[in-house]
Design a protein around this motif. Structure first.
Motif, PDB file in Angstrom:
ATOM      1  N   LEU A 319     -14.788 109.406  51.696  1.00 13.53           N
ATOM      2  CA  LEU A 319     -14.936 108.600  50.495  1.00 13.53           C
ATOM      3  C   LEU A 319     -16.365 108.647  49.971  1.00 13.53           C
ATOM      4  N   ALA A 320     -16.490 108.710  48.653  1.00  9.01           N
ATOM      5  CA  ALA A 320     -17.799 108.713  48.000  1.00  9.01           C
ATOM      6  C   ALA A 320     -18.266 107.266  47.851  1.00  9.01           C
ATOM      7  N   THR A 321     -18.640 106.649  48.962  1.00  7.50           N
ATOM      8  CA  THR A 321     -19.075 105.259  48.944  1.00  7.50           C
ATOM      9  C   THR A 321     -20.512 105.158  48.438  1.00  7.50           C
ATOM     10  N   GLU A 322     -20.865 103.972  47.953  1.00 11.43           N
ATOM     11  CA  GLU A 322     -22.241 103.713  47.530  1.00 11.43           C
ATOM     12  C   GLU A 322     -22.720 102.439  48.206  1.00 11.43           C
ATOM     13  N   GLU A 323     -23.777 102.557  48.974  1.00  7.88           N
ATOM     14  CA  GLU A 323     -24.351 101.412  49.679  1.00  7.88           C
ATOM     15  C   GLU A 323     -25.722 101.108  49.084  1.00  7.88           C
ATOM     16  N   LEU A 324     -25.969  99.836  48.783  1.00  6.89           N
ATOM     17  CA  LEU A 324     -27.241  99.430  48.174  1.00  6.89           C
ATOM     18  C   LEU A 324     -28.087  98.654  49.181  1.00  6.89           C
ATOM     19  N   VAL A 325     -29.377  98.975  49.211  1.00 10.72           N
ATOM     20  CA  VAL A 325     -30.320  98.290  50.083  1.00 10.72           C
ATOM     21  C   VAL A 325     -31.126  97.310  49.224  1.00 10.72           C
ATOM     22  N   PRO A 326     -31.198  96.039  49.604  1.00  8.10           N
ATOM     23  CA  PRO A 326     -31.910  95.050  48.780  1.00  8.10           C
ATOM     24  C   PRO A 326     -33.394  95.370  48.629  1.00  8.10           C
ATOM     25  N   VAL A 327     -33.961  94.961  47.499  1.00  7.71           N
ATOM     26  CA  VAL A 327     -35.395  95.088  47.242  1.00  7.71           C
ATOM     27  C   VAL A 327     -35.974  93.684  47.056  1.00  7.71           C
ATOM     28  N   GLU A 328     -37.291  93.595  46.957  1.00  4.81           N
ATOM     29  CA  GLU A 328     -37.934  92.304  46.732  1.00  4.81           C
ATOM     30  C   GLU A 328     -39.153  92.510  45.847  1.00  4.81           C
ATOM     31  N   ILE A 329     -39.595  91.443  45.211  1.00  6.33           N
ATOM     32  CA  ILE A 329     -40.824  91.498  44.430  1.00  6.33           C
ATOM     33  C   ILE A 329     -41.964  90.959  45.278  1.00  6.33           C
TER      34      ILE A 329
END
Length: 345
Positions: A319-329
């Motif tokens: 599967l062409a999954t997409e996982e996002l890693v959180p960012v911060e300011i």
């Protein structure tokens, strides 16, 4: 109370007096050893209660025990930090890493992808930094065992790992809005790239949340380089832009822009506010220290390897999954309310 670290291949290798690679290859059945050596390794495993990593064994059994890591430029601090994280994580698993720097050229990327076709490496963590016309996606889909990281290859049907660029843009927009900035310049990479699109959309969302439609964003597109930052700053000055703040969507762009702005007597943040993106360079040492969206680049590198090992590549359709890693300011001192001085730029 801290938990004790589970023993790893390095611990077994040290106890048995052999290399990590020797232990790894014995466990995956790709190396025949003298009986005495095998016994020492077995005894070390038993004494340490070592539990082999099933994902790593599934990926590399009978293969090279080598992971390929393709990046655009190892001189860039962002990619250098990612390389270090992947190397460290692979070493803990007894896997070697072959590093390939592409100079962000499609021809070199294609050549390195073909290494996987010929079984020179067991899998690839693949990072590009330019739009794809379909050639890379076709090769990735034919080859398999590739994790696309940081920037999208849109038609590649493999797992993908990105920073949450939309959230990063939103955090920048919200921060600028809190200081009253309605006229903002966005300086990003090529328009077709997912990072550029999402960072811009997030910026717009952050400003819109505060001002409704009573704001404006001017948009410059280029490359994620210091040279591009310099060029965009000169353009900004020549055009006499009304923007009171800049969102430079990489450390490199921000550094190049600040260099030129200072040469022209522009004071940050007294005359102009600026926010960067990445926070891999030593932005805290700038004068003033630069506010930036921080990408957790070391976590991205480690997770990229884990994702490569966890994926069941034996399935008929990955599967062409997409996982996002959180960012911060990371708030420092490069943003202030819009200047009341009508400074000629």
């Amino acid at each position: 109370m801290a938990h004790e670290r589970a023993p790893g291949l390095k611990d077994v290798a040290k106890a048995a007096g052999v290399s990590v690679t020797t232990v790894s290859r014995m466990l995956n059945g790709s190396l025949d050893l003298p009986a005495a050596t095998k016994q020492r390794i077995d005894e070390a495993i038993s004494a340490l209660k070592y539990q082999p990593n099933p994902h790593a064994r599934r990926l590399s059994r009978g293969r090279s025990d080598t992971i390929g890591l393709v990046v655009p430029d190892i001189a860039n601090p962002f990619f250098a930090t990612m390389v270090a994280a992947v190397e460290e994580a692979a070493n803990d698993l007894g896997l070697a890493v072959s590093l390939y720097a592409t100079l962000n050229r499609t021809g070199r990327e294609v050549a390195y992808l073909r290494l996987l076709e010929h079984n020179h490496v067991d899998g690839l963590v693949f990072v590009t930094n330019h739009p794809d016309d379909g050639e890379l996606a076709a090769l990735i889909n034919r080859t398999g065992k590739v994790i696309v990281v940081d920037e999208d290859v849109p038609l590649a049907m493999v797992p993908k790992l990105f920073s949450d660029n939309l959230q990063g843009g939103y955090l920048a927009g919200r921060h600028l809005a809190e200081f009253g900035h309605r006229n903002v310049l966005f300086v990003g990479g090529p328009d077709a790239m997912i990072s550029t699109q999402r960072r811009f959309n997030g910026l717009r969302s952050g400003l819109q949340e505060r001002f409704g439609e009573a704001f404006s964003i001017r948009r410059y597109s280029g490359e994620y380089t210091v040279a591009c930052g310099r060029e965009m700053a000169r353009r900004f000055l020549e055009e006499g832009s009304p923007a009171t703040a800049i969102f430079a969507s990489s450390d490199e762009i921000a550094i190049g822009m600040i260099e030129v702005l200072r040469e022209h007597g522009i004071s940050i943040p007294d005359d102009l506010s600026i926010i960067g993106f990445d926070d891999v360079s030593p932005l805290h040492l700038f004068a003033p220290p630069l506010t930036a969206i921080r990408q957790p680049v070391r976590a991205i590198g480690r997770r990229a390897l884990s994702l490569l090992l966890e994926t069941n590549w034996q399935e008929s359709e990955v599967l062409a999954t997409e996982e996002l890693v959180p960012v911060e300011i990371v708030v420092r001192n490069s943003v202030a309310p819009p200047s009341t001085r009508n400074k000629q730029r």
